[in-house]
Design a protein around this motif. Sequence first.
Motif, PDB file in Angstrom:
ATOM      1  N   VAL A  13     -20.449  -7.824  84.105  1.00 20.93           N
ATOM      2  CA  VAL A  13     -21.916  -7.946  84.151  1.00 20.93           C
ATOM      3  C   VAL A  13     -22.308  -9.142  85.019  1.00 20.93           C
ATOM      4  N   ASP A  14     -21.611 -10.270  84.821  1.00 21.03           N
ATOM      5  CA  ASP A  14     -21.891 -11.468  85.636  1.00 21.03           C
ATOM      6  C   ASP A  14     -21.756 -11.140  87.119  1.00 21.03           C
ATOM      7  N   ARG A  15     -20.649 -10.443  87.439  1.00 26.83           N
ATOM      8  CA  ARG A  15     -20.402 -10.132  88.864  1.00 26.83           C
ATOM      9  C   ARG A  15     -21.498  -9.236  89.422  1.00 26.83           C
ATOM     10  N   GLY A  54     -14.359 -28.119  79.166  1.00 24.93           N
ATOM     11  CA  GLY A  54     -13.076 -27.587  79.628  1.00 24.93           C
ATOM     12  C   GLY A  54     -13.055 -27.465  81.142  1.00 24.93           C
ATOM     13  N   SER A  55     -11.998 -26.834  81.652  1.00 17.24           N
ATOM     14  CA  SER A  55     -11.785 -26.799  83.101  1.00 17.24           C
ATOM     15  C   SER A  55     -12.502 -25.642  83.799  1.00 17.24           C
ATOM     16  N   GLY A  56     -13.089 -24.731  83.029  1.00 18.31           N
ATOM     17  CA  GLY A  56     -13.711 -23.548  83.637  1.00 18.31           C
ATOM     18  C   GLY A  56     -15.231 -23.564  83.549  1.00 18.31           C
ATOM     19  N   ASN A  57     -15.810 -22.387  83.602  1.00 15.56           N
ATOM     20  CA  ASN A  57     -17.276 -22.290  83.614  1.00 15.56           C
ATOM     21  C   ASN A  57     -17.905 -22.600  82.258  1.00 15.56           C
ATOM     22  N   ASN A  58     -17.130 -22.443  81.184  1.00 14.92           N
ATOM     23  CA  ASN A  58     -17.658 -22.875  79.878  1.00 14.92           C
ATOM     24  C   ASN A  58     -17.960 -24.375  79.949  1.00 14.92           C
ATOM     25  N   GLY A  59     -17.032 -25.109  80.552  1.00 13.83           N
ATOM     26  CA  GLY A  59     -17.269 -26.537  80.781  1.00 13.83           C
ATOM     27  C   GLY A  59     -18.484 -26.752  81.672  1.00 13.83           C
ATOM     28  N   GLY A  60     -18.656 -25.875  82.662  1.00 16.88           N
ATOM     29  CA  GLY A  60     -19.823 -25.977  83.553  1.00 16.88           C
ATOM     30  C   GLY A  60     -21.124 -25.924  82.756  1.00 16.88           C
ATOM     31  N   ASP A  61     -21.200 -24.992  81.820  1.00 17.59           N
ATOM     32  CA  ASP A  61     -22.394 -24.931  80.954  1.00 17.59           C
ATOM     33  C   ASP A  61     -22.580 -26.257  80.216  1.00 17.59           C
ATOM     34  N   GLY A  62     -21.446 -26.860  79.823  1.00 19.75           N
ATOM     35  CA  GLY A  62     -21.487 -28.122  79.086  1.00 19.75           C
ATOM     36  C   GLY A  62     -22.077 -29.258  79.922  1.00 19.75           C
ATOM     37  N   LEU A 120     -13.608 -23.994  75.850  1.00 20.53           N
ATOM     38  CA  LEU A 120     -13.138 -22.661  76.239  1.00 20.53           C
ATOM     39  C   LEU A 120     -14.153 -21.627  75.788  1.00 20.53           C
ATOM     40  N   GLY A 121     -14.408 -20.659  76.627  1.00 22.16           N
ATOM     41  CA  GLY A 121     -15.319 -19.577  76.246  1.00 22.16           C
ATOM     42  C   GLY A 121     -14.652 -18.250  76.519  1.00 22.16           C
ATOM     43  N   ALA A 122     -15.290 -17.476  77.381  1.00 22.76           N
ATOM     44  CA  ALA A 122     -14.789 -16.130  77.665  1.00 22.76           C
ATOM     45  C   ALA A 122     -13.466 -16.150  78.414  1.00 22.76           C
ATOM     46  N   GLY A 123     -13.077 -17.312  78.950  1.00 19.91           N
ATOM     47  CA  GLY A 123     -11.859 -17.369  79.771  1.00 19.91           C
ATOM     48  C   GLY A 123     -10.597 -17.660  78.982  1.00 19.91           C
ATOM     49  N   LEU A 124     -10.676 -17.701  77.649  1.00 27.71           N
ATOM     50  CA  LEU A 124      -9.474 -17.955  76.833  1.00 27.71           C
ATOM     51  C   LEU A 124      -8.402 -16.922  77.169  1.00 27.71           C
ATOM     52  N   ARG A 125      -7.218 -17.392  77.554  1.00 30.67           N
ATOM     53  CA  ARG A 125      -6.185 -16.452  78.008  1.00 30.67           C
ATOM     54  C   ARG A 125      -4.926 -16.479  77.163  1.00 30.67           C
ATOM     55  N   ARG A 126      -4.722 -17.577  76.440  1.00 34.11           N
ATOM     56  CA  ARG A 126      -3.484 -17.720  75.674  1.00 34.11           C
ATOM     57  C   ARG A 126      -3.784 -18.563  74.447  1.00 34.11           C
ATOM     58  N   ASP A 127      -2.785 -18.678  73.569  1.00 38.05           N
ATOM     59  CA  ASP A 127      -2.988 -19.487  72.372  1.00 38.05           C
ATOM     60  C   ASP A 127      -3.204 -20.947  72.757  1.00 38.05           C
ATOM     61  N   VAL A 149     -20.515 -23.568  72.791  1.00 40.14           N
ATOM     62  CA  VAL A 149     -21.107 -22.868  73.922  1.00 40.14           C
ATOM     63  C   VAL A 149     -20.376 -21.534  74.095  1.00 40.14           C
ATOM     64  N   ASP A 150     -21.106 -20.468  73.991  1.00 43.30           N
ATOM     65  CA  ASP A 150     -20.640 -19.080  74.128  1.00 43.30           C
ATOM     66  C   ASP A 150     -19.761 -18.632  72.970  1.00 43.30           C
ATOM     67  N   LEU A 151     -18.633 -19.304  72.752  1.00 42.98           N
ATOM     68  CA  LEU A 151     -17.747 -18.989  71.622  1.00 42.98           C
ATOM     69  C   LEU A 151     -17.152 -20.297  71.121  1.00 42.98           C
TER      70      LEU A 151
HETATM   71  N1  LIG Z   1     -23.379 -14.584  81.745  1.00 41.76           N
HETATM   72  C1  LIG Z   1     -22.661 -15.430  81.118  1.00 41.76           C
HETATM   73  O1  LIG Z   1     -22.249 -15.179  79.975  1.00 41.76           O
HETATM   74  C2  LIG Z   1     -22.321 -16.674  81.750  1.00 41.76           C
HETATM   75  C3  LIG Z   1     -21.279 -17.425  81.242  1.00 41.76           C
HETATM   76  N2  LIG Z   1     -20.882 -18.549  81.750  1.00 41.76           N
HETATM   77  C4  LIG Z   1     -19.927 -19.348  81.049  1.00 41.76           C
HETATM   78  O2  LIG Z   1     -18.668 -19.127  81.605  1.00 41.76           O
HETATM   79  C5  LIG Z   1     -17.703 -18.986  80.599  1.00 41.76           C
HETATM   80  C6  LIG Z   1     -16.488 -18.288  81.112  1.00 41.76           C
HETATM   81  O3  LIG Z   1     -15.971 -19.074  82.126  1.00 41.76           O
HETATM   82  P1  LIG Z   1     -14.472 -18.943  82.671  1.00 41.76           P
HETATM   83  O4  LIG Z   1     -14.338 -19.917  83.763  1.00 41.76           O
HETATM   84  O5  LIG Z   1     -14.201 -17.547  82.971  1.00 41.76           O
HETATM   85  O6  LIG Z   1     -13.592 -19.316  81.418  1.00 41.76           O
HETATM   86  P2  LIG Z   1     -13.516 -20.591  80.446  1.00 41.76           P
HETATM   87  O7  LIG Z   1     -14.358 -21.688  80.909  1.00 41.76           O
HETATM   88  O8  LIG Z   1     -13.728 -20.076  79.079  1.00 41.76           O
HETATM   89  O9  LIG Z   1     -11.987 -21.038  80.528  1.00 41.76           O
HETATM   90  C7  LIG Z   1     -11.232 -20.899  81.686  1.00 41.76           C
HETATM   91  C8  LIG Z   1     -10.259 -22.054  81.864  1.00 41.76           C
HETATM   92  O10 LIG Z   1      -9.545 -22.342  80.686  1.00 41.76           O
HETATM   93  C9  LIG Z   1      -8.138 -22.180  80.920  1.00 41.76           C
HETATM   94  N3  LIG Z   1      -7.564 -21.662  79.671  1.00 41.76           N
HETATM   95  C10 LIG Z   1      -7.593 -20.414  79.209  1.00 41.76           C
HETATM   96  N4  LIG Z   1      -6.996 -20.329  78.010  1.00 41.76           N
HETATM   97  C11 LIG Z   1      -6.556 -21.593  77.714  1.00 41.76           C
HETATM   98  C12 LIG Z   1      -5.850 -22.138  76.623  1.00 41.76           C
HETATM   99  N5  LIG Z   1      -5.479 -21.413  75.584  1.00 41.76           N
HETATM  100  N6  LIG Z   1      -5.556 -23.455  76.635  1.00 41.76           N
HETATM  101  C13 LIG Z   1      -5.935 -24.218  77.681  1.00 41.76           C
HETATM  102  N7  LIG Z   1      -6.609 -23.750  78.766  1.00 41.76           N
HETATM  103  C14 LIG Z   1      -6.913 -22.448  78.771  1.00 41.76           C
HETATM  104  C15 LIG Z   1      -8.032 -21.267  82.091  1.00 41.76           C
HETATM  105  O11 LIG Z   1      -6.818 -21.433  82.727  1.00 41.76           O
HETATM  106  C16 LIG Z   1      -9.237 -21.701  82.908  1.00 41.76           C
HETATM  107  O12 LIG Z   1      -8.930 -22.848  83.635  1.00 41.76           O
HETATM  108  C17 LIG Z   1     -18.457 -18.289  79.528  1.00 41.76           C
HETATM  109  O13 LIG Z   1     -17.818 -18.410  78.282  1.00 41.76           O
HETATM  110  C18 LIG Z   1     -19.798 -18.993  79.591  1.00 41.76           C
HETATM  111  O14 LIG Z   1     -19.772 -20.171  78.812  1.00 41.76           O
HETATM  112  C19 LIG Z   1     -21.429 -19.042  83.028  1.00 41.76           C
HETATM  113  O15 LIG Z   1     -22.203 -20.170  82.795  1.00 41.76           O
HETATM  114  C20 LIG Z   1     -22.265 -18.001  83.774  1.00 41.76           C
HETATM  115  C21 LIG Z   1     -23.089 -17.147  82.939  1.00 41.76           C
END
Ligand SMILES: NC(=O)C1=CN([C@@H]2O[C@H](COP(=O)(O)OP(=O)(O)OC[C@H]3O[C@@H](n4cnc5c(N)ncnc54)[C@H](O)[C@@H]3O)[C@@H](O)[C@H]2O)[C@H](O)CC1
Length: 502
Positions: A13-15, A54-62, A120-127, A149-151
Amino acid sequence: MIELLTPTEMQRVDRLAIADGSPGIALMERAGAQVAEAILRHFAGARDVLVLCGSGNNGGDGFIAARHLAEAGMHVRVMSAVAREALAGDAALAAQAWSAPLERLSTDHGRPDLIVDALLGAGLRRDVAGPLAAVIDAVNTSGSPVVAVDLPSGIDGATGAIRGCAIQARQTVTFVRCKPGHFLLPGRELCGERLLFDIGISDATVDEIGAGTFANRPTLWQAHWPAIAHDRHKYDRGHVGVVTGGATATGAARLAIRGAFRTGAGLVTALAPAEAAFVLAPALEGPMLRIADTADDLQKLVAERKISAVVIGPGTGVGEGTRKNVLGILATDAAVVLDADALTSFEGEASLLLAALRQRPRPTVLTPHAGEFHRLFRGLLPDAGSKLDLCRHAARQANAVVLFKGADSVVAAPDGRASIADNAPPWLATAGAGDVLTGIIAGLLAQGMPAFEAASAAVWIHGKAAADFGPGLIAEDLPDQLPSILRSFVRPWRDDDPLRVD
Ligand SMILES: NC(=O)C1=CN([C@@H]2O[C@H](COP(=O)(O)OP(=O)(O)OC[C@H]3O[C@@H](n4cnc5c(N)ncnc54)[C@H](O)[C@@H]3O)[C@@H](O)[C@H]2O)[C@H](O)CC1
Ligand SMILES: [K+]
């Protein structure tokens, strides 16, 4: 808004939204602003706020939420899992707009008034393990309330499972649509209060991906609610047959009978073995009683009495007799609800039941709780999977609607649709509640409601009845709660007074 999107569907949906001209950073800006708005509304007294990114977009929201909270006058610290230079894409842009220093993520949080979990949000990939797990433990024991945020970090958005460890949030702010992990346990519990915000993605964009999982809400099934019209008599309002147990085991069937009758079935008949007749007769007023000692008797009665929906299982006993009766009833034209002993009687012999179900063209609903589900489907489904996945598989295998009961009841249809309920209070887990539920389902099936909608509606109504009654509930109380709930679903019936002259 009742669709539940898995993280993968949400990414699609985002894409689509980004391709339609909403830049990712604009979505993130809105998401972060909504998190801040929720905090300012619900935690207005907070002064010291710690945002964990965190390191991904969940952190971006933060990062974006942090900026808004600071602008609103809160004292905000931000801890980041990675250095600014290691951030990429929209998260890097979001971090640029946070000009104050970033602290390195640690377990040394102090006791802020509020912690924002954007790890971490939707990008959780492993334990989750190692230092991140230590941070989550420290948050959970800090005593500070948490807004996720998100989850809640560590919760799998598709399944509700805890991946290693997870944040216990007071509140979870999510976007566009809820995820199955917000509804399935244990995820639902760890979310705390759930808040859903629009971030400018249209319903049409969500529609494009054709979600098949839904929050169990009246909007899911209300359009199929049976109409009541003046020109209908009791025979048009369906006839439910409930197969009873023997003389000392009729209570469960009587609860189902009461559930079916209160749900609006025009006629309800107890289908009882002869030995139970003198016990049942004085216990039934509106419902009728017919004797059926064999599968043949049951089949004849269903045809002769034009029974439109049959419940079998509550109190009927486990074994050959019930097995034969079930197979006999499945061969009729009635809609069928199989519960309790009707399911357990096929333990180890599920192929017999599945063969009968697969060739059956009429609506069928199976209502196992976890024990019954696993006993029946052992060896037939994948070993691992969420309650949602397993229920979907089972519905496909059985060519029937499967209601996997529990505090997060899932209803799945053979075509892949599924609903998840979140309205059952803990006190609904009481003896006989499931028997009433089967009656409600049969009552709706008998009135012509399609099976997926009937089972989903029954689950919701059953949960609402228990919530309305409150603690102290016993199963016998449930049917009497139904009228006030059903009132809101009755489609208009004409009651204009032809004699009135205005
Ligand atoms: N429309 C929307 O819902 C929007 C959501 N947004 C936010 O974006 C996140 C999803 O972002 P994404 O970058 O895909 O993933 P995360 O930030 O959740 O995490 C990715 C990051 O974390 C690493 N990782 C994964 N699992 C683990 C783990 N077990 N331990 C440590 N690290 C882990 C992975 O390698 C990545 O580096 C969504 O939830 C929303 O909050 C946007 O703001 C846009 C709109
Ligand atoms: K999070």
